[in-house]
Design a protein around this motif. Structure first.
Motif, PDB file in Angstrom:
ATOM      1  N   LYS A 269      74.423  -7.655  15.296  1.00  0.00           N
ATOM      2  CA  LYS A 269      75.741  -7.666  13.705  1.00  0.00           C
ATOM      3  C   LYS A 269      76.736  -9.419  14.481  1.00  0.00           C
ATOM      4  O   LYS A 269      78.096  -9.248  15.058  1.00  0.00           O
ATOM      5  N   THR A 270      75.841 -10.016  14.036  1.00  0.00           N
ATOM      6  CA  THR A 270      76.316 -11.292  14.550  1.00  0.00           C
ATOM      7  C   THR A 270      77.005 -12.348  12.899  1.00  0.00           C
ATOM      8  O   THR A 270      76.715 -11.772  11.932  1.00  0.00           O
TER       9      THR A 270
ATOM     10  N   GLY B 152      64.664  -3.753  16.394  1.00  0.00           N
ATOM     11  CA  GLY B 152      66.185  -2.218  16.700  1.00  0.00           C
ATOM     12  C   GLY B 152      65.610  -1.722  18.234  1.00  0.00           C
ATOM     13  O   GLY B 152      66.034  -1.680  18.738  1.00  0.00           O
ATOM     14  N   GLN B 153      64.404  -1.541  18.030  1.00  0.00           N
ATOM     15  CA  GLN B 153      63.782  -0.350  18.865  1.00  0.00           C
ATOM     16  C   GLN B 153      63.568  -1.133  20.267  1.00  0.00           C
ATOM     17  O   GLN B 153      63.856  -1.303  21.672  1.00  0.00           O
ATOM     18  N   GLU B 154      63.879  -2.921  20.342  1.00  0.00           N
ATOM     19  CA  GLU B 154      63.495  -3.910  21.262  1.00  0.00           C
ATOM     20  C   GLU B 154      64.956  -4.113  21.402  1.00  0.00           C
ATOM     21  O   GLU B 154      65.090  -5.541  22.925  1.00  0.00           O
ATOM     22  N   GLY B 155      66.368  -3.756  21.015  1.00  0.00           N
ATOM     23  CA  GLY B 155      67.300  -4.133  21.567  1.00  0.00           C
ATOM     24  C   GLY B 155      67.947  -5.736  21.099  1.00  0.00           C
ATOM     25  O   GLY B 155      68.927  -5.888  22.225  1.00  0.00           O
ATOM     26  N   LYS B 156      67.486  -6.078  20.028  1.00  0.00           N
ATOM     27  CA  LYS B 156      67.219  -7.418  19.417  1.00  0.00           C
ATOM     28  C   LYS B 156      68.529  -7.287  18.302  1.00  0.00           C
ATOM     29  O   LYS B 156      69.040  -8.944  18.434  1.00  0.00           O
ATOM     30  N   LEU B 157      68.181  -6.335  17.714  1.00  0.00           N
ATOM     31  CA  LEU B 157      69.682  -6.412  16.527  1.00  0.00           C
ATOM     32  C   LEU B 157      71.340  -6.187  17.143  1.00  0.00           C
ATOM     33  O   LEU B 157      71.801  -5.052  17.646  1.00  0.00           O
TER      34      LEU B 157
ATOM     35  N   PRO C  68      75.631   2.516  18.364  1.00  0.00           N
ATOM     36  CA  PRO C  68      75.079   1.468  17.650  1.00  0.00           C
ATOM     37  C   PRO C  68      75.491   1.839  16.743  1.00  0.00           C
ATOM     38  O   PRO C  68      75.206   3.296  16.269  1.00  0.00           O
ATOM     39  N   ALA C  69      74.937   0.807  15.340  1.00  0.00           N
ATOM     40  CA  ALA C  69      75.387   1.700  14.270  1.00  0.00           C
ATOM     41  C   ALA C  69      73.716   1.748  13.720  1.00  0.00           C
ATOM     42  O   ALA C  69      72.235   0.959  14.116  1.00  0.00           O
ATOM     43  N   VAL C  70      73.449   2.877  13.144  1.00  0.00           N
ATOM     44  CA  VAL C  70      72.597   3.201  12.144  1.00  0.00           C
ATOM     45  C   VAL C  70      71.827   2.743  11.044  1.00  0.00           C
ATOM     46  O   VAL C  70      72.742   2.974   9.765  1.00  0.00           O
TER      47      VAL C  70
ATOM     48  N   TYR D  90      81.594  -6.968  14.448  1.00  0.00           N
ATOM     49  CA  TYR D  90      80.475  -8.203  15.593  1.00  0.00           C
ATOM     50  C   TYR D  90      80.718  -8.330  16.926  1.00  0.00           C
ATOM     51  O   TYR D  90      81.142  -7.035  17.107  1.00  0.00           O
ATOM     52  N   GLY D  91      79.181  -8.238  17.061  1.00  0.00           N
ATOM     53  CA  GLY D  91      78.744  -7.620  18.242  1.00  0.00           C
ATOM     54  C   GLY D  91      78.442  -5.642  18.610  1.00  0.00           C
ATOM     55  O   GLY D  91      77.940  -6.022  19.466  1.00  0.00           O
ATOM     56  N   THR D  92      78.115  -5.823  18.023  1.00  0.00           N
ATOM     57  CA  THR D  92      77.874  -4.203  18.322  1.00  0.00           C
ATOM     58  C   THR D  92      76.148  -4.216  17.827  1.00  0.00           C
ATOM     59  O   THR D  92      76.106  -4.029  16.596  1.00  0.00           O
ATOM     60  N   PRO D  93      75.315  -3.623  18.386  1.00  0.00           N
ATOM     61  CA  PRO D  93      74.130  -3.066  18.279  1.00  0.00           C
ATOM     62  C   PRO D  93      73.832  -2.323  17.367  1.00  0.00           C
ATOM     63  O   PRO D  93      74.849  -0.900  16.859  1.00  0.00           O
TER      64      PRO D  93
END
Length: 197
Positions: free
Chosen positions: A77-78, A70-75, A43-45, A187-190
């Motif tokens: 890049k779109t 972010g912790q829930e995995g919902k972020l 992921p991008a931090v 795009y698509g990177t968590p």
């Protein structure tokens, strides 16, 4: 493995420089991958930091929500998608943004009778945010904007339940700097978010 950045870029900490509110901790990984034409793993931090010109309460609330998402995995890049809704009045041409409708509804609710007297400051701030030509947003604490709790550029939806009021300057600057920080991220990177004091 490339060295991870744990502090903002040097130019942002130089005397007299403006503090950057968002930067990518592993920016070198994404910059190198972009130049090489490869896709980086992981992921991008994104690191958020309060600036002296922000409304601290609004920044803290925004940062806390982004860390949680972010912790829930919902972020992720779109590309931001804004809804355009037609006017209810068929005589009015064109469409309106969700944020504009949200602001107008609040102004109608707060502008009635007893509500107006008790919320005059908020109503005035909402009006100032609406009229950019007469009242440009040049600093904190002057105007209020509808803010996307889950940023559109991080996979949020442009719906009323994803909106709340926030200081316009703080909202716009955080959004702008997050966009700049994620510039090299495909795009698509968590994305995960950290906050530093």
């Amino acid at each position: 493995m490339p060295k991870r950045r744990t502090a903002p870029p040097r130019q942002t900490t130089a005397k007299g420089a403006k503090i950057v509110s968002a930067y990518l901790e592993n920016a070198d990984v994404f910059r190198t991958a972009k130049a090489a034409g490869t896709t980086p793993r992981g992921p991008a931090v994104l690191v958020l930091r309060n600036r002296p010109d922000f409304v601290k309460k609004d920044f803290d609330r925004k940062a806390k929500d982004l860390v949680r998402l972010g912790q829930e995995g919902k972020l992720v890049k779109t590309k931001p998608v804004r809804r355009q809704l037609p006017h209810k009045d068929p005589k009015k041409p064109g469409t309106r943004k969700t944020t504009t409708i949200f602001r107008d509804r609040l102004l109608r609710q707060l502008g009635r009778g007893q509500n107006y007297r008790s919320n005059k400051g908020l109503v005035d701030a909402l009006f100032r945010g609406k009229d950019q030509k007469r009242h440009p947003v040049t600093g904190p604490g002057v105007t209020r904007d509808p803010d996307h709790i889950h940023e559109l550029q991080l996979g949020g939806t442009d719906t009323y339940d994803n909106l709340r009021l926030m200081d316009a300057w703080t909202n716009r600057e955080i959004g702008r700097e997050i966009g700049l920080a994620l510039d090299d991220v495909p795009y698509g990177t968590p994305v995960i978010v950290k906050v530093i004091p």
